[in-house]
Scaffold this active site. Structure first.
Site, PDB file in Angstrom:
ATOM      1  N   ASP A  17     -12.252  -9.794  -0.471  1.00 59.91           N
ATOM      2  CA  ASP A  17     -13.472  -9.203   0.081  1.00 59.91           C
ATOM      3  C   ASP A  17     -14.707  -9.302  -0.831  1.00 59.91           C
ATOM      4  O   ASP A  17     -15.829  -9.185  -0.365  1.00 59.91           O
ATOM      5  CB  ASP A  17     -13.247  -7.726   0.421  1.00 59.91           C
ATOM      6  CG  ASP A  17     -12.121  -7.532   1.430  1.00 59.91           C
ATOM      7  OD1 ASP A  17     -11.811  -8.487   2.159  1.00 59.91           O
ATOM      8  OD2 ASP A  17     -11.562  -6.427   1.479  1.00 59.91           O
ATOM      9  N   VAL A  24      -5.134 -15.732   8.039  1.00 65.69           N
ATOM     10  CA  VAL A  24      -5.213 -17.108   7.536  1.00 65.69           C
ATOM     11  C   VAL A  24      -6.126 -17.152   6.304  1.00 65.69           C
ATOM     12  O   VAL A  24      -5.877 -17.878   5.348  1.00 65.69           O
ATOM     13  CB  VAL A  24      -5.790 -18.021   8.648  1.00 65.69           C
ATOM     14  CG1 VAL A  24      -6.281 -19.339   8.104  1.00 65.69           C
ATOM     15  CG2 VAL A  24      -4.759 -18.236   9.737  1.00 65.69           C
ATOM     16  N   MET A  83     -12.996 -11.657   7.792  1.00 69.35           N
ATOM     17  CA  MET A  83     -12.566 -10.407   7.153  1.00 69.35           C
ATOM     18  C   MET A  83     -13.611  -9.896   6.164  1.00 69.35           C
ATOM     19  O   MET A  83     -14.702 -10.450   6.051  1.00 69.35           O
ATOM     20  CB  MET A  83     -11.237 -10.620   6.438  1.00 69.35           C
ATOM     21  CG  MET A  83     -10.033 -10.541   7.336  1.00 69.35           C
ATOM     22  SD  MET A  83      -8.529 -10.635   6.329  1.00 69.35           S
ATOM     23  CE  MET A  83      -7.305 -10.121   7.535  1.00 69.35           C
ATOM     24  N   GLY A  84     -13.249  -8.868   5.421  1.00 71.26           N
ATOM     25  CA  GLY A  84     -14.142  -8.327   4.401  1.00 71.26           C
ATOM     26  C   GLY A  84     -14.226  -6.813   4.424  1.00 71.26           C
ATOM     27  O   GLY A  84     -14.989  -6.217   3.679  1.00 71.26           O
ATOM     28  N   ARG A 144       0.897  -1.152   0.000  1.00 65.18           N
ATOM     29  CA  ARG A 144       0.000   0.000   0.000  1.00 65.18           C
ATOM     30  C   ARG A 144       0.939   1.206   0.000  1.00 65.18           C
ATOM     31  O   ARG A 144       1.727   1.377   0.913  1.00 65.18           O
ATOM     32  CB  ARG A 144      -0.907  -0.011   1.231  1.00 65.18           C
ATOM     33  CG  ARG A 144      -1.855  -1.218   1.206  1.00 65.18           C
ATOM     34  CD  ARG A 144      -3.054  -1.051   2.129  1.00 65.18           C
ATOM     35  NE  ARG A 144      -4.049  -2.067   1.830  1.00 65.18           N
ATOM     36  CZ  ARG A 144      -4.288  -3.134   2.590  1.00 65.18           C
ATOM     37  NH1 ARG A 144      -3.624  -3.321   3.700  1.00 65.18           N
ATOM     38  NH2 ARG A 144      -5.212  -4.008   2.234  1.00 65.18           N
ATOM     39  N   SER A 152      -6.386   0.888  -5.535  1.00 66.58           N
ATOM     40  CA  SER A 152      -5.306   0.742  -6.519  1.00 66.58           C
ATOM     41  C   SER A 152      -5.798   1.106  -7.913  1.00 66.58           C
ATOM     42  O   SER A 152      -5.076   1.721  -8.696  1.00 66.58           O
ATOM     43  CB  SER A 152      -4.805  -0.698  -6.543  1.00 66.58           C
ATOM     44  OG  SER A 152      -4.540  -1.138  -5.243  1.00 66.58           O
TER      45      SER A 152
END
Ligand code: F6P
Length: 363
Positions: free
Chosen positions: A152, A285, A194-195, A74, A107
């Site tokens: 995601d 993970v 996550m997400g 990033r 990005s």
């Protein structure tokens, strides 16, 4: 053939290597020169050994690997005009005017900005004597094609992003493992997935792993969610279930926009029901390990289509994103996708949940 550079940017995801491989091989097959840019935009800004020529064999034996062999970052330098100026110079030095960007919406937005700035960057480089006017005239703009690599699945414009399927696989394996121990001890487990601000991983996992309750950001639960949750868990137990699985998306919120964390949910269950409850945060993970067959193929197909799209572009072509739409590879205007993705976030910020869900639902 053209001169193409491929890079991966932002958070990595399984299947990015497959996409890189496909870009390199399709490019070489069509007679192009293909460069790798290491470490995403940072490598573009820093230049030097970060930008190196790829050959057919340099992408052998990577399709089965998670992550990205060319590195990702990033990058804050690229957000500044000085950074983009350096990147422009480094690309021109190698005659690179075709870019394949594999990353998330940040990005891709950066790529779009770069293209907009390109003519001004050329002027500045000519004015400072870094490049000749002939060089600027020969490379009046940069052609850009994007692919979305992210676990995601938070990008509007594609049915699936590269990495989501593998992440789901990791998550359901983990939940299956949690279920077996939960069963023995008659426990409730709160599993955080996550997400970011997207509930896709949580929602699909909820279905695939037979969860009792799911919290997602796009559709916060009613204000009395504590009671609703506990009633549901009690019902499941009354029907003979020895355990409970509750999935919490990391971005889950209540109707006031306050976070609903796994710890909070655990406290509610413990205080109200006195069930023996544990929290499992799956973390990175989910982003690691081998890509699934689906992600390998998705990377292959998108990568090949990205090169084909570049070959048809002219200096006037606007950047596009390669998407999967009903199992077909399609090209969608990059900014249209970015704007729609941002519209979801805006709807969520405005607490317009119906709109958020509606926008997410459309690929
Ligand atoms: O975008 C992918 C993702 O894994 C999100 O699900 C998560 O919120 C974030 O990246 C984590 O970022 P980092 O790897 O920088 O900790």
């Amino acid at each position: 053939g053209r001169t193409i550079a491929v890079f991966t940017s932002g958070g990595d995801s399984q299947g990015m290597n497959s996409a890189v491989r496909s870009v390199v091989r399709m490019g070489i097959y069509l007679g192009c020169k293909v460069y790798f840019i290491n470490e995403g935009y940072q490598g573009m800004v820093d230049g030097g050994d970060n930008i190196r020529l790829a050959d057919w064999n340099s992408v052998s034996d990577i399709i089965q690997k998670g992550g990205t062999i060319i590195g990702s970052a990033r990058c804050s330098d690229f957000r500044k005009p000085e950074g983009r100026l350096k990147a422009c110079f480094n690309l021109l030095e190698r005659e690179i005017t075709n870019l394949v960007c594999i990353g998330g919406d940040g990005s891709l937005t950066g790529a779009n900005q770069f293209r907009k700035d390109w003519p001004d960057l050329l002027k500045e480089l000519v004015a400072s004597g870094k490049i000749t006017q002939e060089k600027a005239d020969a490379n009046p703009n940069i052609q850009i094609v994007g692919m979305v690599g992210s676990i995601d699945n938070d990008f509007c414009g594609t049915d699936m992003t590269i990495g989501t399927d593998s992440a789901l696989q990791r998550i359901i394996e983990a939940i299956d493992a949690v279920v077996s121990t939960a069963q023995s001890h008659q426990r409730s487990f709160v599993v955080e997935v996550m997400g970011r601000h997207c509930g896709y991983l949580a929602l699909v996992t909820g279905l695939a792993a037979e969860a009792d309750f799911v919290f997602i950001p796009e559709w916060p639960p009613p204000v009395n969610w504590r009671e609703i949750l506990c009633t549901k868990l009690q019902q499941q137990r009354a029907e003979g279930q020895r355990l409970n699985i509750i999935i919490v998306a990391e971005g889950a919120i209540d109707r006031d926009g306050n976070p609903i964390t796994a710890e909070l949910v655990k406290d509610v269950v413990t205080e109200k029901l006195h069930y023996d409850t544990r929290v499992t945060v799956l973390g990175h993970v989910q982003r690691g390990g081998a890509p699934s067959a689906f992600d390998r193929l998705l990377g292959c197909r998108m990568g090949a289509e990205a090169v084909l799209a570049l070959m048809e572009m002219t200096v006037d072509s606007l950047p596009c994103v390669i998407s999967i739409d009903g199992n077909q590879m399609v090209r969608v205007p990059l900014m249209q996708c970015v704007e729609r993705t941002q519209a979801v976030q805006k709807a969520m910020n405005e607490k317009n949940w119906e709109r958020a869900v509606q926008l997410r639902g459309r690929s």
